[in-house]
Design a protein around this motif. Sequence first.
Motif, PDB file in Angstrom:
ATOM      1  N   TYR A  32       0.781  -1.218   0.000  1.00 53.28           N
ATOM      2  CA  TYR A  32       0.000   0.000   0.000  1.00 53.28           C
ATOM      3  C   TYR A  32       0.823   1.283   0.000  1.00 53.28           C
ATOM      4  N   VAL A  33       0.344   2.211  -0.788  1.00 51.67           N
ATOM      5  CA  VAL A  33       0.712   3.610  -0.612  1.00 51.67           C
ATOM      6  C   VAL A  33       0.011   4.074   0.662  1.00 51.67           C
ATOM      7  N   MET A  34       0.699   4.880   1.455  1.00 54.74           N
ATOM      8  CA  MET A  34       0.125   5.336   2.719  1.00 54.74           C
ATOM      9  C   MET A  34       0.052   6.851   2.778  1.00 54.74           C
ATOM     10  N   GLY A  35      -0.995   7.335   3.408  1.00 62.31           N
ATOM     11  CA  GLY A  35      -1.151   8.766   3.560  1.00 62.31           C
ATOM     12  C   GLY A  35      -1.599   9.130   4.960  1.00 62.31           C
ATOM     13  N   TRP A  36      -1.242  10.336   5.364  1.00 61.70           N
ATOM     14  CA  TRP A  36      -1.766  10.939   6.591  1.00 61.70           C
ATOM     15  C   TRP A  36      -2.642  12.122   6.186  1.00 61.70           C
ATOM     16  N   PHE A  37      -3.773  12.222   6.845  1.00 61.14           N
ATOM     17  CA  PHE A  37      -4.737  13.276   6.588  1.00 61.14           C
ATOM     18  C   PHE A  37      -5.149  13.870   7.920  1.00 61.14           C
ATOM     19  N   ARG A  38      -5.770  15.042   7.868  1.00 59.36           N
ATOM     20  CA  ARG A  38      -6.314  15.613   9.091  1.00 59.36           C
ATOM     21  C   ARG A  38      -7.601  16.360   8.773  1.00 59.36           C
ATOM     22  N   GLN A  39      -8.428  16.461   9.800  1.00 58.11           N
ATOM     23  CA  GLN A  39      -9.681  17.188   9.669  1.00 58.11           C
ATOM     24  C   GLN A  39      -9.893  18.015  10.919  1.00 58.11           C
ATOM     25  N   ALA A  40      -9.922  19.318  10.736  1.00 56.76           N
ATOM     26  CA  ALA A  40     -10.183  20.241  11.830  1.00 56.76           C
ATOM     27  C   ALA A  40     -11.681  20.517  11.884  1.00 56.76           C
ATOM     28  N   PRO A  41     -12.189  20.952  13.034  1.00 53.42           N
ATOM     29  CA  PRO A  41     -13.621  21.231  13.150  1.00 53.42           C
ATOM     30  C   PRO A  41     -14.084  22.230  12.093  1.00 53.42           C
ATOM     31  N   GLY A  42     -15.152  21.886  11.405  1.00 50.36           N
ATOM     32  CA  GLY A  42     -15.715  22.770  10.405  1.00 50.36           C
ATOM     33  C   GLY A  42     -14.971  22.813   9.089  1.00 50.36           C
ATOM     34  N   TYR A  95      -5.766  11.141  10.570  1.00 45.80           N
ATOM     35  CA  TYR A  95      -6.115   9.817  10.053  1.00 45.80           C
ATOM     36  C   TYR A  95      -4.989   9.290   9.175  1.00 45.80           C
ATOM     37  N   CYS A  96      -4.757   7.997   9.248  1.00 45.65           N
ATOM     38  CA  CYS A  96      -3.916   7.388   8.233  1.00 45.65           C
ATOM     39  C   CYS A  96      -4.814   6.620   7.261  1.00 45.65           C
ATOM     40  N   ALA A  97      -4.299   6.444   6.062  1.00 48.34           N
ATOM     41  CA  ALA A  97      -5.062   5.784   5.023  1.00 48.34           C
ATOM     42  C   ALA A  97      -4.135   4.958   4.142  1.00 48.34           C
ATOM     43  N   ALA A  98      -4.706   3.937   3.527  1.00 50.28           N
ATOM     44  CA  ALA A  98      -3.934   3.031   2.685  1.00 50.28           C
ATOM     45  C   ALA A  98      -4.683   2.753   1.390  1.00 50.28           C
ATOM     46  N   ASP A  99      -3.908   2.587   0.342  1.00 48.59           N
ATOM     47  CA  ASP A  99      -4.501   2.206  -0.940  1.00 48.59           C
ATOM     48  C   ASP A  99      -3.421   1.580  -1.798  1.00 48.59           C
ATOM     49  N   ASN A 100      -3.797   0.574  -2.544  1.00 53.38           N
ATOM     50  CA  ASN A 100      -2.838  -0.049  -3.449  1.00 53.38           C
ATOM     51  C   ASN A 100      -2.419   0.917  -4.547  1.00 53.38           C
ATOM     52  N   ALA A 101      -3.372   1.697  -5.058  1.00 54.62           N
ATOM     53  CA  ALA A 101      -3.088   2.671  -6.115  1.00 54.62           C
ATOM     54  C   ALA A 101      -4.140   3.765  -6.025  1.00 54.62           C
ATOM     55  N   PRO A 102      -3.928   4.771  -5.169  1.00 56.11           N
ATOM     56  CA  PRO A 102      -4.948   5.812  -4.982  1.00 56.11           C
ATOM     57  C   PRO A 102      -5.336   6.476  -6.295  1.00 56.11           C
ATOM     58  N   ARG A 103      -6.634   6.569  -6.546  1.00 53.57           N
ATOM     59  CA  ARG A 103      -7.102   7.064  -7.845  1.00 53.57           C
ATOM     60  C   ARG A 103      -6.688   8.504  -8.070  1.00 53.57           C
ATOM     61  N   GLY A 104      -6.604   9.277  -7.016  1.00 57.16           N
ATOM     62  CA  GLY A 104      -6.194  10.667  -7.156  1.00 57.16           C
ATOM     63  C   GLY A 104      -4.712  10.878  -6.954  1.00 57.16           C
ATOM     64  N   GLY A 105      -3.959   9.796  -6.921  1.00 55.83           N
ATOM     65  CA  GLY A 105      -2.536   9.893  -6.650  1.00 55.83           C
ATOM     66  C   GLY A 105      -2.261   9.939  -5.165  1.00 55.83           C
ATOM     67  N   VAL A 106      -0.988   9.952  -4.813  1.00 61.34           N
ATOM     68  CA  VAL A 106      -0.594   9.921  -3.403  1.00 61.34           C
ATOM     69  C   VAL A 106      -1.181  11.100  -2.631  1.00 61.34           C
ATOM     70  N   THR A 107      -1.300  12.240  -3.265  1.00 59.89           N
ATOM     71  CA  THR A 107      -1.759  13.446  -2.580  1.00 59.89           C
ATOM     72  C   THR A 107      -3.265  13.645  -2.629  1.00 59.89           C
ATOM     73  N   GLY A 108      -3.984  12.710  -3.239  1.00 65.17           N
ATOM     74  CA  GLY A 108      -5.435  12.818  -3.287  1.00 65.17           C
ATOM     75  C   GLY A 108      -6.085  12.264  -2.042  1.00 65.17           C
TER      76      GLY A 108
END
Length: 124
Positions: A32-42, A95-108
Amino acid sequence: QVQLVESGGGLVQAGGSLRLSCAASGRTLSLYVMGWFRQAPGKEREFIAGITKYGRNTYYVDSVKGRFTISRDNAKNTVYLQMNSLKPEDTAIYYCAADNAPRGGVTGTSYDYWGQGTQVTVSS
């Protein structure tokens, strides 16, 4: 299918550091390609860092470049996010996330598998 569990969040003063971990189970992390994301309130969930399957390439959103470092240890099935020089605006659920081949690329944001998130709060 891979399961992801984040840990390492908490409350820290501005200028401090935290290291987040994302432990994977069910499948080997190197798939998997791995990503870290975040979500702030609102706000919408945003990409902040990504890493290719064997760690050759890393990607960051401009707001964290030079402060955050993503890394992975495929032998331990774990991805990390080292966060230094934290600012109050870094406060969010991470959040962390995983995908074999993210459709929007690594930064999507089109990753198939997501963890439950860990709260990071930076006080001023």
